[in-house]
Design a protein around this motif. Structure first.
Motif, PDB file in Angstrom:
ATOM      1  N   GLU A 152     114.761 -27.548  25.574  1.00 26.78           N
ATOM      2  CA  GLU A 152     113.472 -27.194  26.151  1.00 26.78           C
ATOM      3  C   GLU A 152     112.647 -26.358  25.176  1.00 26.78           C
ATOM      4  OE1 GLU A 152     110.755 -26.815  29.656  1.00 26.78           O
ATOM      5  OE2 GLU A 152     111.779 -28.294  28.424  1.00 26.78           O
ATOM      6  N   GLY A 153     113.314 -25.501  24.421  1.00 26.66           N
ATOM      7  CA  GLY A 153     112.600 -24.692  23.434  1.00 26.66           C
ATOM      8  C   GLY A 153     111.960 -25.530  22.338  1.00 26.66           C
ATOM      9  N   VAL A 154     112.694 -26.506  21.804  1.00 27.80           N
ATOM     10  CA  VAL A 154     112.113 -27.331  20.745  1.00 27.80           C
ATOM     11  C   VAL A 154     111.100 -28.320  21.306  1.00 27.80           C
ATOM     12  CG1 VAL A 154     114.033 -27.075  19.148  1.00 27.80           C
ATOM     13  CG2 VAL A 154     114.032 -28.999  20.759  1.00 27.80           C
ATOM     14  N   ARG A 155     111.209 -28.655  22.584  1.00 27.74           N
ATOM     15  CA  ARG A 155     110.153 -29.462  23.205  1.00 27.74           C
ATOM     16  C   ARG A 155     108.865 -28.659  23.308  1.00 27.74           C
ATOM     17  NH1 ARG A 155     107.261 -30.045  27.603  1.00 27.74           N
ATOM     18  NH2 ARG A 155     108.214 -28.258  28.647  1.00 27.74           N
ATOM     19  N   MET A 156     108.992 -27.417  23.776  1.00 26.68           N
ATOM     20  CA  MET A 156     107.812 -26.571  23.961  1.00 26.68           C
ATOM     21  C   MET A 156     107.173 -26.167  22.647  1.00 26.68           C
ATOM     22  SD  MET A 156     107.102 -25.757  27.228  1.00 26.68           S
ATOM     23  CE  MET A 156     106.310 -24.147  27.122  1.00 26.68           C
ATOM     24  N   GLU A 157     107.996 -25.826  21.668  1.00 28.23           N
ATOM     25  CA  GLU A 157     107.507 -25.336  20.375  1.00 28.23           C
ATOM     26  C   GLU A 157     108.189 -26.129  19.258  1.00 28.23           C
ATOM     27  OE1 GLU A 157     105.214 -23.214  19.519  1.00 28.23           O
ATOM     28  OE2 GLU A 157     104.691 -22.305  21.448  1.00 28.23           O
ATOM     29  N   SER A 158     107.734 -27.342  19.040  1.00 28.39           N
ATOM     30  CA  SER A 158     108.352 -28.216  18.038  1.00 28.39           C
ATOM     31  C   SER A 158     108.196 -27.608  16.650  1.00 28.39           C
ATOM     32  CB  SER A 158     107.707 -29.596  18.076  1.00 28.39           C
ATOM     33  OG  SER A 158     107.809 -30.152  19.374  1.00 28.39           O
ATOM     34  N   PRO A 159     109.302 -27.400  15.928  1.00 29.62           N
ATOM     35  CA  PRO A 159     109.228 -26.743  14.618  1.00 29.62           C
ATOM     36  C   PRO A 159     108.381 -27.504  13.602  1.00 29.62           C
ATOM     37  CG  PRO A 159     111.491 -26.766  15.426  1.00 29.62           C
ATOM     38  CD  PRO A 159     110.702 -27.654  16.328  1.00 29.62           C
ATOM     39  N   ALA A 160     108.456 -28.837  13.606  1.00 31.32           N
ATOM     40  CA  ALA A 160     107.555 -29.668  12.794  1.00 31.32           C
ATOM     41  C   ALA A 160     106.537 -30.268  13.749  1.00 31.32           C
ATOM     42  CB  ALA A 160     108.333 -30.766  12.075  1.00 31.32           C
ATOM     43  N   GLN A 161     105.253 -30.034  13.463  1.00 30.14           N
ATOM     44  CA  GLN A 161     104.215 -30.480  14.383  1.00 30.14           C
ATOM     45  C   GLN A 161     103.854 -31.956  14.205  1.00 30.14           C
ATOM     46  OE1 GLN A 161     102.094 -28.018  16.704  1.00 30.14           O
ATOM     47  NE2 GLN A 161     104.299 -27.650  16.637  1.00 30.14           N
ATOM     48  N   PHE A 162     103.810 -32.413  12.964  1.00 30.26           N
ATOM     49  CA  PHE A 162     103.418 -33.801  12.716  1.00 30.26           C
ATOM     50  C   PHE A 162     103.711 -34.208  11.284  1.00 30.26           C
ATOM     51  CE2 PHE A 162      99.571 -31.048  13.370  1.00 30.26           C
ATOM     52  CZ  PHE A 162      99.426 -30.626  12.059  1.00 30.26           C
ATOM     53  N   PHE A 163     103.806 -35.501  11.078  1.00 31.00           N
ATOM     54  CA  PHE A 163     103.806 -36.146   9.764  1.00 31.00           C
ATOM     55  C   PHE A 163     102.979 -37.418   9.915  1.00 31.00           C
ATOM     56  CE2 PHE A 163     107.659 -33.699   8.327  1.00 31.00           C
ATOM     57  CZ  PHE A 163     107.105 -33.266   7.122  1.00 31.00           C
ATOM     58  N   SER A 164     103.019 -38.287   8.920  1.00 27.99           N
ATOM     59  CA  SER A 164     102.231 -39.517   9.031  1.00 27.99           C
ATOM     60  C   SER A 164     103.077 -40.734   8.686  1.00 27.99           C
ATOM     61  CB  SER A 164     101.000 -39.466   8.115  1.00 27.99           C
ATOM     62  OG  SER A 164     101.368 -39.679   6.761  1.00 27.99           O
ATOM     63  N   ARG A 165     102.608 -41.868   9.100  1.00 31.01           N
ATOM     64  CA  ARG A 165     103.128 -43.164   8.701  1.00 31.01           C
ATOM     65  C   ARG A 165     101.925 -43.993   8.238  1.00 31.01           C
ATOM     66  NH1 ARG A 165     107.350 -40.620   9.731  1.00 31.01           N
ATOM     67  NH2 ARG A 165     109.101 -41.369  10.995  1.00 31.01           N
ATOM     68  N   ALA A 166     102.185 -45.200   7.741  1.00 32.09           N
ATOM     69  CA  ALA A 166     101.105 -46.107   7.369  1.00 32.09           C
ATOM     70  C   ALA A 166     101.396 -47.469   7.972  1.00 32.09           C
ATOM     71  CB  ALA A 166     100.982 -46.218   5.856  1.00 32.09           C
ATOM     72  N   THR A 167     100.374 -48.093   8.532  1.00 35.09           N
ATOM     73  CA  THR A 167     100.564 -49.379   9.187  1.00 35.09           C
ATOM     74  C   THR A 167     100.668 -50.503   8.160  1.00 35.09           C
ATOM     75  OG1 THR A 167      98.166 -49.585   9.440  1.00 35.09           O
ATOM     76  CG2 THR A 167      99.407 -48.732  11.320  1.00 35.09           C
ATOM     77  N   THR A 168     101.586 -51.412   8.404  1.00 28.60           N
ATOM     78  CA  THR A 168     101.760 -52.568   7.523  1.00 28.60           C
ATOM     79  C   THR A 168     101.078 -53.806   8.091  1.00 28.60           C
ATOM     80  OG1 THR A 168     103.848 -53.115   8.619  1.00 28.60           O
ATOM     81  CG2 THR A 168     103.955 -51.700   6.654  1.00 28.60           C
ATOM     82  N   ARG A 169     100.580 -53.693   9.325  1.00 28.44           N
ATOM     83  CA  ARG A 169      99.869 -54.800   9.969  1.00 28.44           C
ATOM     84  C   ARG A 169      98.906 -54.212  10.988  1.00 28.44           C
ATOM     85  NH1 ARG A 169     101.540 -55.438  15.177  1.00 28.44           N
ATOM     86  NH2 ARG A 169     103.588 -54.573  15.752  1.00 28.44           N
ATOM     87  N   GLU A 170      98.038 -55.043  11.514  1.00 28.65           N
ATOM     88  CA  GLU A 170      97.143 -54.590  12.576  1.00 28.65           C
ATOM     89  C   GLU A 170      97.951 -54.303  13.842  1.00 28.65           C
ATOM     90  OE1 GLU A 170      93.044 -56.384  13.384  1.00 28.65           O
ATOM     91  OE2 GLU A 170      94.240 -57.199  15.047  1.00 28.65           O
ATOM     92  N   VAL A 171      97.610 -53.207  14.527  1.00 28.53           N
ATOM     93  CA  VAL A 171      98.353 -52.785  15.715  1.00 28.53           C
ATOM     94  C   VAL A 171      97.391 -52.613  16.889  1.00 28.53           C
ATOM     95  CG1 VAL A 171      99.908 -51.071  16.705  1.00 28.53           C
ATOM     96  CG2 VAL A 171      99.989 -51.540  14.254  1.00 28.53           C
ATOM     97  N   ASP A 172      97.666 -53.284  17.982  1.00 34.01           N
ATOM     98  CA  ASP A 172      96.891 -53.158  19.209  1.00 34.01           C
ATOM     99  C   ASP A 172      97.654 -52.236  20.161  1.00 34.01           C
ATOM    100  OD1 ASP A 172      95.504 -53.375  21.582  1.00 34.01           O
ATOM    101  OD2 ASP A 172      95.287 -55.558  21.488  1.00 34.01           O
ATOM    102  N   LEU A 173      97.129 -51.042  20.371  1.00 40.29           N
ATOM    103  CA  LEU A 173      97.791 -50.058  21.226  1.00 40.29           C
ATOM    104  C   LEU A 173      97.327 -50.127  22.675  1.00 40.29           C
ATOM    105  CD1 LEU A 173      97.832 -46.894  18.914  1.00 40.29           C
ATOM    106  CD2 LEU A 173      99.720 -48.443  19.427  1.00 40.29           C
ATOM    107  N   GLY A 174      96.403 -51.012  22.967  1.00 46.83           N
ATOM    108  CA  GLY A 174      95.888 -51.097  24.327  1.00 46.83           C
ATOM    109  C   GLY A 174      94.725 -50.135  24.547  1.00 46.83           C
TER     110      GLY A 174
END
Length: 399
Positions: A278-300
């Motif tokens: 619950e602690g790491v859910r509430m306060e995630s030690p790493a907030q974000f990183f990135s990826r790169a898309t290899t194809r077009e993505v439809d997320l709705g």
């Protein structure tokens, strides 16, 4: 189907994700981004960001579409991605398999459990000493102790240079951000760290049987390039130190802010594993990183992300998604969120999760056995970081 600029405008925001004030209090901004749609478009950085739980988890699971290697890597500037060449962080299968196997072999539960007795013993010593003092800094005196006294031995790290490790880890995460002042200020620290790693990564310095020596042995057998040993050591140290310290410090703060939840854990220490999740859910030690898309993505919902797009995925925002976790801003030690994304998911799930969990559980179990109350005696402080979130100081009193 290509998304037009007018279509994209519905999901655009001029939010500066790396503004100091946003980094210091990101959660209202994450909610705003979640409410925009399955993804939002950051005009300042020409990047999409995923903040809802389902979209983040699906992206992390689909490395073929959301690649860690495509367009350079997961950092937000090319210089850092180039410096991380050879790391598991910036590779996809099949190239990912060999270096990841070395991590998994070295950090398999059986290997890590060899240190469990030392971890639990040290945790009891830490708590006993802090009970005598009553008032202390929860980051410096509590959260940092096990990583600096136990983890460094597991890695096989020489005593010389340990005092600089935390500063270097902080610098490494800052260096992964966009080219802002924090990123630029971190470069000298990163350069010092790499020079040091290149000097010590040999049989003479690394303790036999340690994690560091396992990496070096794998390189000597030809399982990975020898020039990758320093960056792999750096990746382990950053994750094993900075993020673990952030997780432990944040959980101690949450207990101080929620005495009713500490009362539950004190009365029933078997809740410690659930409380840590619950602690790491509430306060995630790493907030974000990135990826790169290899194809077009439809997320709705009208969101179509083009191929060759940089896409931020926020562990922290996903972990507070009300679509997945009821009342997500409430700290509840009985929630037991085993599916939280704080340690990533899929191919790049954190190999050091077992060790971090053992450290945290040992500390808070020892605390629960002897400590009735945890209270703040001053304001916690934090310094913005381009990637991680944690406390700098945490003045507390225990009894």
């Amino acid at each position: 189907m290509t998304m037009t600029l007018s279509d994209r405008a519905r999901f655009e925001t001029d939010l500066d994700l790396w503004d100091d004030e946003v980094l210091l209090n990101p959660y209202p901004h994450y909610k705003m981004l979640r409410d925009k749609g399955p993804a939002a478009y950051l005009t300042k950085y020409d990047m999409w960001i995923l903040t809802r739980y389902d979209q983040v988890k699906n992206a992390l699971a689909d490395w073929e579409t959301f690649s860690s290697a495509h367009l350079g890597g997961i950092a937000f500037n090319q210089a850092c991605n180039e410096a991380w060449t050879g790391s598991t962080l910036v590779t996809d299968p099949p190239a990912h398999a060999a270096p990841r196997k070395v991590f998994d072999d070295a950090l398999r539960p059986r290997f890590v459990r060899k240190a469990l007795g030392d971890i639990e013993s040290r945790a009891r010593v830490v708590v006993a000493q802090l009970l005598e003092r009553k008032t202390f800094d929860g980051v410096i005196d509590f959260a940092r102790d096990l990583p600096m006294h136990i983890v460094m031995d597991l890695v096989g790290w020489p005593e010389d240079g340990r005092d600089k490790i935390l500063e270097w880890a902080e610098g490494s995460f800052n260096s992964a951000g966009p080219e802002n002042q924090r990123m630029l200020d971190s470069l000298p620290k990163v350069a010092q760290a790499f020079q040091y790693l290149q000097e010590i990564a040999n049989e003479e310095n690394l303790i036999p049987g340690s994690f560091g020596s396992i990496i070096l042995d794998a390189a000597n057998r030809g399982e990975l390039p020898k020039e990758n040993v320093p960056i792999m050591l750096a990746g382990y140290l950053n994750a094993a130190l900075d993020t673990t310290i952030n997780a432990v410090g944040s959980l101690l703060m949450l207990f101080a802010q929620n005495p009713d939840q500490w009362k539950l854990v004190h009365e029933d220490p078997s809740l410690v594993p659930s409380a840590f999740l619950e602690g790491v859910r509430m306060e995630s030690p790493a907030q974000f990183f990135s990826r790169a898309t290899t194809r077009e993505v439809d997320l709705g919902e009208g969101v179509i992300i083009a191929a060759d797009s940089k896409v931020i995925h926020s562990y922290a925002a996903a972990n507070r998604d009300e679509r997945h976790y009821p009342d997500p801003d409430r700290f509840d030690v009985r929630r037991n969120p085993t599916d939280n994304l704080a340690f990533d998911f899929g191919t790049h799930a954190c190999p050091g999760r077992t060790l971090a969990t053992m450290e945290a559980q040992a500390l808070f179990t020892a605390l629960a056995e002897r400590v009735t109350t945890i209270e703040l005696v001053g304001e916690p402080t934090r310094v913005p970081n381009n990637i991680t979130r944690g406390l700098s100081t945490l003045p507390v009193r225990i009894s």
